[in-house]
Design a protein around this motif. Structure first.
Motif, PDB file in Angstrom:
ATOM      1  N   SER A 102       0.845  -1.193   0.000  1.00  0.00           N
ATOM      2  CA  SER A 102       0.000   0.000   0.000  1.00  0.00           C
ATOM      3  C   SER A 102       0.883   1.246   0.000  1.00  0.00           C
ATOM      4  O   SER A 102       1.784   1.358   0.824  1.00  0.00           O
ATOM      5  N   ASP A 104      -0.055   4.176   0.868  1.00  0.00           N
ATOM      6  CA  ASP A 104      -0.478   5.167   1.852  1.00  0.00           C
ATOM      7  C   ASP A 104      -0.840   4.580   3.227  1.00  0.00           C
ATOM      8  O   ASP A 104      -1.337   5.277   4.083  1.00  0.00           O
ATOM      9  N   LYS A 105      -0.590   3.289   3.438  1.00  0.00           N
ATOM     10  CA  LYS A 105      -0.853   2.675   4.739  1.00  0.00           C
ATOM     11  C   LYS A 105       0.457   2.163   5.314  1.00  0.00           C
ATOM     12  O   LYS A 105       1.340   1.730   4.587  1.00  0.00           O
TER      13      LYS A 105
END
Length: 114
Positions: A102, A104-105
């Motif tokens: 991911s 953005d995680k």
């Protein structure tokens, strides 16, 4: 349409995509095949900028693949400890390669069960 991709650049220390140093991503200087930063990319042509420092001949290879739906990816380790009679021989450490797919995680808590 935009997508999430894993990108590996072997033979360089750091690289960036489309903007110099925005951000610098970890390259795979020793060609281990284990470093795959994840990026969100829009459709179109993209430019890879790499920091190259060498005293000999070198080559650069970048591979880009879709990140897929798996989150995170846990890959098979390249080296496994010896198991004798169902018990670890030695100190019992197992290398785990975990790739955060991911862009953005963050992986904040990991739990491993054996």
């Amino acid at each position: 349409q935009p997508g999430t991709f894993r990108i590996a650049c072997q033979g360089v220390h750091t690289f960036s995509v489309d903007r110099v140093g925005m951000p610098w991503l970890s390259g795979d200087i020793y060609r281990s095949g284990m470093l795959w930063p994840v990026l969100s990319l829009a459709p179109g042509v993209h430019t890879i900028y790499a920091k190259v420092k060498t005293k000999m001949q070198t080559s650069l290879q970048c591979d880009i693949v879709p990140a897929g739906k798996e989150y995170p990816i846990i890959a098979s380790p390249r080296f496994l400890p010896d198991i004798v009679g169902g018990k670890f021989a030695g100190d019992g450490l197992i290398p785990l390669q975990i790739a955060n797919t991911s862009p953005d995680k963050f992986l904040t808590r990991l739990k491993v069960s054996v």
